[in-house]
Scaffold this motif. Structure first.
Motif, mmCIF file in Angstrom:
data_model
loop_
_atom_site.group_PDB
_atom_site.id
_atom_site.type_symbol
_atom_site.label_atom_id
_atom_site.label_comp_id
_atom_site.label_asym_id
_atom_site.label_seq_id
_atom_site.Cartn_x
_atom_site.Cartn_y
_atom_site.Cartn_z
ATOM 1 N N UNK A 149 2.580 38.875 30.119
ATOM 2 C CA UNK A 149 3.009 38.080 28.966
ATOM 3 C C UNK A 149 3.894 36.901 29.336
ATOM 4 N N UNK A 150 3.998 36.597 30.625
ATOM 5 C CA UNK A 150 4.811 35.459 31.042
ATOM 6 C C UNK A 150 4.392 34.192 30.295
ATOM 7 N N UNK A 151 5.342 33.396 29.850
ATOM 8 C CA UNK A 151 4.991 32.106 29.273
ATOM 9 C C UNK A 151 4.353 31.219 30.344
ATOM 10 N N UNK A 152 3.136 30.745 30.084
ATOM 11 C CA UNK A 152 2.379 29.934 31.045
ATOM 12 C C UNK A 152 2.108 28.555 30.457
ATOM 13 N N UNK A 153 2.526 27.532 31.196
ATOM 14 C CA UNK A 153 2.306 26.155 30.774
ATOM 15 C C UNK A 153 1.466 25.458 31.838
ATOM 16 N N UNK A 154 0.323 24.938 31.433
ATOM 17 C CA UNK A 154 -0.528 24.183 32.335
ATOM 18 C C UNK A 154 0.040 22.778 32.469
ATOM 19 N N UNK A 155 0.111 22.292 33.714
ATOM 20 C CA UNK A 155 0.534 20.929 34.015
ATOM 21 C C UNK A 155 -0.635 20.288 34.756
ATOM 22 N N UNK A 156 -1.285 19.313 34.140
ATOM 23 C CA UNK A 156 -2.527 18.800 34.706
ATOM 24 C C UNK A 156 -2.683 17.296 34.532
ATOM 25 N N UNK A 157 -3.458 16.713 35.429
ATOM 26 C CA UNK A 157 -3.850 15.304 35.301
ATOM 27 C C UNK A 157 -5.216 15.189 34.636
ATOM 28 N N UNK A 158 -5.890 16.310 34.449
ATOM 29 C CA UNK A 158 -7.220 16.338 33.841
ATOM 30 C C UNK A 158 -7.083 16.022 32.352
ATOM 31 N N UNK A 159 -7.824 15.047 31.878
ATOM 32 C CA UNK A 159 -7.718 14.644 30.470
ATOM 33 C C UNK A 159 -9.013 14.897 29.700
ATOM 34 N N UNK A 160 -9.799 15.854 30.154
ATOM 35 C CA UNK A 160 -11.032 16.186 29.440
ATOM 36 C C UNK A 160 -10.710 16.501 27.979
ATOM 37 N N UNK A 161 -11.586 16.109 27.093
ATOM 38 C CA UNK A 161 -11.350 16.246 25.660
ATOM 39 C C UNK A 161 -11.054 17.688 25.255
ATOM 40 N N UNK A 162 -11.782 18.637 25.809
ATOM 41 C CA UNK A 162 -11.626 20.035 25.396
ATOM 42 C C UNK A 162 -10.707 20.840 26.310
ATOM 43 N N UNK A 163 -10.007 20.164 27.201
ATOM 44 C CA UNK A 163 -9.214 20.882 28.196
ATOM 45 C C UNK A 163 -8.139 21.764 27.582
ATOM 46 N N UNK A 164 -7.380 21.247 26.640
ATOM 47 C CA UNK A 164 -6.303 22.042 26.042
ATOM 48 C C UNK A 164 -6.864 23.307 25.399
ATOM 49 N N UNK A 165 -7.976 23.184 24.704
ATOM 50 C CA UNK A 165 -8.587 24.362 24.067
ATOM 51 C C UNK A 165 -9.052 25.373 25.113
ATOM 52 N N UNK A 166 -9.654 24.867 26.206
ATOM 53 C CA UNK A 166 -10.100 25.766 27.285
ATOM 54 C C UNK A 166 -8.921 26.496 27.906
ATOM 55 N N UNK A 167 -7.828 25.784 28.112
ATOM 56 C CA UNK A 167 -6.637 26.408 28.709
ATOM 57 C C UNK A 167 -6.064 27.482 27.782
ATOM 58 N N UNK A 168 -5.987 27.178 26.505
ATOM 59 C CA UNK A 168 -5.451 28.152 25.547
ATOM 60 C C UNK A 168 -6.372 29.375 25.462
ATOM 61 N N UNK A 169 -7.678 29.149 25.559
ATOM 62 C CA UNK A 169 -8.638 30.252 25.476
ATOM 63 C C UNK A 169 -8.493 31.226 26.640
ATOM 64 N N UNK A 170 -8.058 30.737 27.804
ATOM 65 C CA UNK A 170 -7.902 31.643 28.949
ATOM 66 C C UNK A 170 -6.499 32.241 29.038
ATOM 67 N N UNK A 171 -5.597 31.825 28.126
ATOM 68 C CA UNK A 171 -4.287 32.456 28.101
ATOM 69 C C UNK A 171 -3.090 31.558 28.305
ATOM 70 N N UNK A 172 -3.298 30.259 28.476
ATOM 71 C CA UNK A 172 -2.151 29.354 28.590
ATOM 72 C C UNK A 172 -1.447 29.265 27.244
ATOM 73 N N UNK A 173 -0.138 29.058 27.293
ATOM 74 C CA UNK A 173 0.652 28.931 26.073
ATOM 75 C C UNK A 173 0.825 27.476 25.648
#
Length: 130
Positions: free
Chosen positions: A75-99
């Protein structure tokens, strides 16, 4: 506050470390996902920042492994830090468990807002904050 930043680029780690120093936070570093997972095994962190594109195991797999843990560290708070700006990236990250997701170059206000928001949501949800 103790934060782990899993990021292969030393300059990006330095920039974020300098920002966190301003807030009085302690930052541990891992230049590969495998090393970050070992550090999570050995130490307690309040937040984990994870880059997506790294040699070897990428951030997507690292997040999946953290979320699959059989202990409270899943349950650790996980924040993705990325240079990738794909349109659906934030949704993909949240779907795999990023906060949360923040984009490079990292701005101090975005970093602090993401950390504060994620910790507040975890506390409101009764999530485990180590």
């Amino acid at each position: 506050m103790k934060i782990l930043f899993i990021e292969d680029d030393p300059m990006n780690r330095r920039v974020v470390r300098d920002m966190l120093d301003v807030a009085g936070a302690t930052m541990a570093e891992a230049d590969r996902a495998e090393e970050g997972l070992r550090q999570i095994d050995a130490e307690d962190f309040d937040v984990v920042l994870v880059d997506l594109r790294m040699p070897g195991m990428d951030g997507f797999e690292a997040i999946g492994r953290i979320r699959a843990r059989p202990d409270a560290k899943a349950n650790l708070p996980l924040i993705v830090v990325t240079a990738d700006t794909a349109v659906d990236l934030a949704e993909r990250c949240m779907a795999i468990g990023a906060d949360a997701v923040i984009f490079k170059p990292v701005a101090m206000d975005a970093l602090f807002d993401a950390i504060g928001s994620v910790l507040a949501r975890k506390a409101d949800d009764g999530g485990m904050i180590l």
